[in-house]
Write a protein that holds these residues in place. Sequence first.
Motif, PDB file in Angstrom:
ATOM      1  N   ALA A   7      -3.085 -10.253   7.038  1.00 55.17           N
ATOM      2  CA  ALA A   7      -4.055 -10.109   8.116  1.00 55.17           C
ATOM      3  C   ALA A   7      -5.106  -9.082   7.720  1.00 55.17           C
ATOM      4  CB  ALA A   7      -3.340  -9.670   9.398  1.00 55.17           C
ATOM      5  N   ALA A   8      -6.328  -9.325   8.124  1.00 56.51           N
ATOM      6  CA  ALA A   8      -7.421  -8.428   7.760  1.00 56.51           C
ATOM      7  C   ALA A   8      -7.111  -7.007   8.219  1.00 56.51           C
ATOM      8  CB  ALA A   8      -8.725  -8.915   8.385  1.00 56.51           C
ATOM      9  N   VAL A   9      -7.327  -6.061   7.313  1.00 59.74           N
ATOM     10  CA  VAL A   9      -7.100  -4.647   7.598  1.00 59.74           C
ATOM     11  C   VAL A   9      -8.451  -3.964   7.676  1.00 59.74           C
ATOM     12  CG1 VAL A   9      -6.066  -2.508   6.744  1.00 59.74           C
ATOM     13  CG2 VAL A   9      -4.885  -4.697   6.387  1.00 59.74           C
ATOM     14  N   PRO A  10      -8.696  -3.158   8.704  1.00 59.70           N
ATOM     15  CA  PRO A  10      -9.983  -2.474   8.815  1.00 59.70           C
ATOM     16  C   PRO A  10     -10.294  -1.666   7.547  1.00 59.70           C
ATOM     17  CG  PRO A  10      -8.727  -2.211  10.826  1.00 59.70           C
ATOM     18  CD  PRO A  10      -7.806  -2.852   9.826  1.00 59.70           C
ATOM     19  N   ARG A  11     -11.531  -1.755   7.083  1.00 61.77           N
ATOM     20  CA  ARG A  11     -11.890  -1.079   5.840  1.00 61.77           C
ATOM     21  C   ARG A  11     -11.856   0.432   5.969  1.00 61.77           C
ATOM     22  NH1 ARG A  11     -17.176  -4.555   3.768  1.00 61.77           N
ATOM     23  NH2 ARG A  11     -16.175  -6.612   3.812  1.00 61.77           N
ATOM     24  N   GLU A  17      -2.513   6.104   6.084  1.00 60.55           N
ATOM     25  CA  GLU A  17      -2.411   5.697   7.490  1.00 60.55           C
ATOM     26  C   GLU A  17      -1.836   4.296   7.585  1.00 60.55           C
ATOM     27  OE1 GLU A  17      -5.306   4.952  11.390  1.00 60.55           O
ATOM     28  OE2 GLU A  17      -6.151   5.775   9.523  1.00 60.55           O
ATOM     29  N   TRP A  18      -2.289   3.417   6.698  1.00 59.35           N
ATOM     30  CA  TRP A  18      -1.764   2.053   6.691  1.00 59.35           C
ATOM     31  C   TRP A  18      -0.325   2.024   6.191  1.00 59.35           C
ATOM     32  CZ3 TRP A  18      -0.148  -1.316   2.760  1.00 59.35           C
ATOM     33  CH2 TRP A  18       0.055  -2.646   3.178  1.00 59.35           C
ATOM     34  N   LEU A  19      -0.041   2.796   5.138  1.00 62.25           N
ATOM     35  CA  LEU A  19       1.305   2.797   4.573  1.00 62.25           C
ATOM     36  C   LEU A  19       2.346   3.330   5.547  1.00 62.25           C
ATOM     37  CD1 LEU A  19       0.682   3.964   0.890  1.00 62.25           C
ATOM     38  CD2 LEU A  19       1.526   1.737   1.625  1.00 62.25           C
ATOM     39  N   PHE A  20       1.971   4.325   6.344  1.00 57.68           N
ATOM     40  CA  PHE A  20       2.931   4.940   7.264  1.00 57.68           C
ATOM     41  C   PHE A  20       2.900   4.324   8.654  1.00 57.68           C
ATOM     42  CE2 PHE A  20       2.440   8.371   4.092  1.00 57.68           C
ATOM     43  CZ  PHE A  20       3.780   8.514   3.746  1.00 57.68           C
ATOM     44  N   ASP A  21       2.138   3.269   8.807  1.00 60.49           N
ATOM     45  CA  ASP A  21       2.122   2.544  10.074  1.00 60.49           C
ATOM     46  C   ASP A  21       3.332   1.609  10.117  1.00 60.49           C
ATOM     47  OD1 ASP A  21       1.683   1.076  12.338  1.00 60.49           O
ATOM     48  OD2 ASP A  21      -0.224   0.198  11.683  1.00 60.49           O
ATOM     49  N   PRO A  22       4.263   1.781  11.077  1.00 64.96           N
ATOM     50  CA  PRO A  22       5.448   0.913  11.139  1.00 64.96           C
ATOM     51  C   PRO A  22       5.094  -0.571  11.194  1.00 64.96           C
ATOM     52  CG  PRO A  22       5.679   2.767  12.641  1.00 64.96           C
ATOM     53  CD  PRO A  22       4.259   2.804  12.132  1.00 64.96           C
ATOM     54  N   GLY A  23       3.953  -0.893  11.791  1.00 69.79           N
ATOM     55  CA  GLY A  23       3.547  -2.291  11.875  1.00 69.79           C
ATOM     56  C   GLY A  23       3.241  -2.915  10.528  1.00 69.79           C
ATOM     57  N   SER A  24       2.940  -2.076   9.534  1.00 73.92           N
ATOM     58  CA  SER A  24       2.641  -2.600   8.202  1.00 73.92           C
ATOM     59  C   SER A  24       3.907  -3.047   7.472  1.00 73.92           C
ATOM     60  CB  SER A  24       1.925  -1.534   7.360  1.00 73.92           C
ATOM     61  OG  SER A  24       0.712  -1.140   7.964  1.00 73.92           O
ATOM     62  N   TRP A  25       5.044  -2.561   7.957  1.00 72.33           N
ATOM     63  CA  TRP A  25       6.292  -2.811   7.239  1.00 72.33           C
ATOM     64  C   TRP A  25       7.112  -3.968   7.796  1.00 72.33           C
ATOM     65  CZ3 TRP A  25       8.057  -0.065   2.939  1.00 72.33           C
ATOM     66  CH2 TRP A  25       7.242   0.993   2.556  1.00 72.33           C
ATOM     67  N   THR A  26       6.900  -4.305   9.036  1.00 71.06           N
ATOM     68  CA  THR A  26       7.766  -5.302   9.674  1.00 71.06           C
ATOM     69  C   THR A  26       7.074  -6.650   9.812  1.00 71.06           C
ATOM     70  OG1 THR A  26       7.020  -4.531  11.851  1.00 71.06           O
ATOM     71  CG2 THR A  26       9.016  -3.524  10.944  1.00 71.06           C
ATOM     72  N   GLY A  27       7.866  -7.644  10.201  1.00 72.53           N
ATOM     73  CA  GLY A  27       7.312  -8.976  10.409  1.00 72.53           C
ATOM     74  C   GLY A  27       7.321  -9.804   9.138  1.00 72.53           C
ATOM     75  N   SER A  28       6.995 -11.077   9.288  1.00 72.08           N
ATOM     76  CA  SER A  28       7.009 -11.995   8.145  1.00 72.08           C
ATOM     77  C   SER A  28       5.971 -11.642   7.095  1.00 72.08           C
ATOM     78  CB  SER A  28       6.771 -13.431   8.632  1.00 72.08           C
ATOM     79  OG  SER A  28       5.516 -13.523   9.300  1.00 72.08           O
ATOM     80  N   GLY A  29       4.917 -10.932   7.502  1.00 70.43           N
ATOM     81  CA  GLY A  29       3.897 -10.535   6.536  1.00 70.43           C
ATOM     82  C   GLY A  29       3.943  -9.065   6.208  1.00 70.43           C
ATOM     83  N   GLY A  30       5.065  -8.387   6.530  1.00 70.69           N
ATOM     84  CA  GLY A  30       5.177  -6.957   6.313  1.00 70.69           C
ATOM     85  C   GLY A  30       5.574  -6.578   4.900  1.00 70.69           C
ATOM     86  N   ILE A  31       5.499  -5.279   4.633  1.00 64.39           N
ATOM     87  CA  ILE A  31       5.806  -4.770   3.302  1.00 64.39           C
ATOM     88  C   ILE A  31       7.254  -5.052   2.915  1.00 64.39           C
ATOM     89  CG2 ILE A  31       6.016  -2.659   1.920  1.00 64.39           C
ATOM     90  CD1 ILE A  31       3.667  -1.520   3.540  1.00 64.39           C
ATOM     91  N   GLY A 184       5.066 -11.400  -2.825  1.00 63.39           N
ATOM     92  CA  GLY A 184       5.418 -10.166  -3.499  1.00 63.39           C
ATOM     93  C   GLY A 184       4.400  -9.070  -3.216  1.00 63.39           C
ATOM     94  N   LEU A 185       4.648  -7.893  -3.775  1.00 62.25           N
ATOM     95  CA  LEU A 185       3.790  -6.745  -3.514  1.00 62.25           C
ATOM     96  C   LEU A 185       2.368  -6.940  -4.034  1.00 62.25           C
ATOM     97  CD1 LEU A 185       6.237  -3.777  -4.256  1.00 62.25           C
ATOM     98  CD2 LEU A 185       5.532  -4.694  -2.029  1.00 62.25           C
ATOM     99  N   GLY A 186       2.186  -7.828  -4.984  1.00 65.52           N
ATOM    100  CA  GLY A 186       0.853  -8.072  -5.514  1.00 65.52           C
ATOM    101  C   GLY A 186      -0.094  -8.673  -4.501  1.00 65.52           C
ATOM    102  N   ARG A 187       0.438  -9.189  -3.409  1.00 65.49           N
ATOM    103  CA  ARG A 187      -0.411  -9.814  -2.390  1.00 65.49           C
ATOM    104  C   ARG A 187      -1.369  -8.796  -1.780  1.00 65.49           C
ATOM    105  NH1 ARG A 187       2.923 -10.961   3.031  1.00 65.49           N
ATOM    106  NH2 ARG A 187       0.810 -11.483   3.650  1.00 65.49           N
ATOM    107  N   TYR A 188      -0.962  -7.536  -1.714  1.00 62.44           N
ATOM    108  CA  TYR A 188      -1.834  -6.528  -1.101  1.00 62.44           C
ATOM    109  C   TYR A 188      -3.029  -6.229  -1.998  1.00 62.44           C
ATOM    110  CZ  TYR A 188       2.166  -6.143   1.931  1.00 62.44           C
ATOM    111  OH  TYR A 188       3.185  -6.453   2.807  1.00 62.44           O
ATOM    112  N   VAL A 189      -2.817  -6.249  -3.293  1.00 68.28           N
ATOM    113  CA  VAL A 189      -3.931  -6.093  -4.233  1.00 68.28           C
ATOM    114  C   VAL A 189      -4.846  -7.310  -4.149  1.00 68.28           C
ATOM    115  CG1 VAL A 189      -4.569  -5.808  -6.653  1.00 68.28           C
ATOM    116  CG2 VAL A 189      -2.521  -4.667  -5.760  1.00 68.28           C
ATOM    117  N   ARG A 190      -4.247  -8.492  -4.153  1.00 70.93           N
ATOM    118  CA  ARG A 190      -5.031  -9.730  -4.067  1.00 70.93           C
ATOM    119  C   ARG A 190      -5.835  -9.798  -2.776  1.00 70.93           C
ATOM    120  NH1 ARG A 190      -1.313 -14.409  -2.646  1.00 70.93           N
ATOM    121  NH2 ARG A 190      -1.556 -13.307  -0.655  1.00 70.93           N
ATOM    122  N   GLY A 199      -8.986   0.295   0.167  1.00 72.88           N
ATOM    123  CA  GLY A 199      -7.790   0.969   0.650  1.00 72.88           C
ATOM    124  C   GLY A 199      -6.550   0.111   0.512  1.00 72.88           C
ATOM    125  N   LEU A 200      -6.666  -1.180   0.824  1.00 74.38           N
ATOM    126  CA  LEU A 200      -5.528  -2.090   0.710  1.00 74.38           C
ATOM    127  C   LEU A 200      -5.153  -2.305  -0.751  1.00 74.38           C
ATOM    128  CD1 LEU A 200      -3.607  -3.773   2.408  1.00 74.38           C
ATOM    129  CD2 LEU A 200      -5.226  -5.680   2.274  1.00 74.38           C
TER     130      LEU A 200
END
Length: 240
Positions: A7-11, A17-31, A184-190, A199-200
């Motif tokens: 999902a689009a992340v604000p630039r 802030e993004w890494l420590f946001d619990p919402g970034s870690w959970t769900g089908s698209g989470g870390i 995989g984790l490469g999706r965040y770079v992509r 930032g992402l």
Amino acid sequence: MTSIAQAAVPRDIGVFEWLFDPGSWTGSGGILTSLWDTVVLCTVVVVVAVVVTVPLAAWLAHHRRGELTSSWAVTLSRALPTFAVAGLLVPISLRNGWGFEPWPILIALLLLALPPIFLNTYTGIRQVDPGAVDAARAMGFSEWNTLTKVELALATSVIFAGVRVAAVTVVATEPIRAFLGGDGLGRYVRDGLGQNNDGLVIAGAILVAALAGSTTVLFRLMEALALPEGVRRLSSAHDR
């Protein structure tokens, strides 16, 4: 395993802030989901590489065979670009109905993992003190027992070093999978590149680096636990 668009992340959001946001870690698209996909794939690659390579390299080194052929094979496999290999395998995988992944990237990463494990196993067995091998044979050890109980035991540290290098290399290279339609984790770079979100991209790089560092620590602990007690005492005596 299928790729899920991030999902689009604000630039203007901060990396931490993004890494420590619990919402970034959970769900089908989470870390955590992406981390699990990366860990599973890398574990399969390393385990298969060890199972295939260590027995072969140990047998060849014990019998002093295949040194030239082995060195050529290792050199050739090291020269193969992982991304190109995976890219070439994607059409084959699709043609056979296997999808974009995991087979293309798994095979490409396996070719990447084989050389350091093979080389260290072969070198470790060859460098075992001939006196120890001769003593084992003089005591009535069979060739199998000489290999498994003497040579492999004395070469444990060198073999684990090769496995550790292979594992870290696989973890650090696995993110290219995201650019071939995987997860995989490469999706965040992509996705960071696709969204023009530095930032992402940085956050994804941090996650990959953290996993690679954790892999190094884990394999050092495993090496310490796997080292035979006699070899550990011998090493301690030499260090004094």
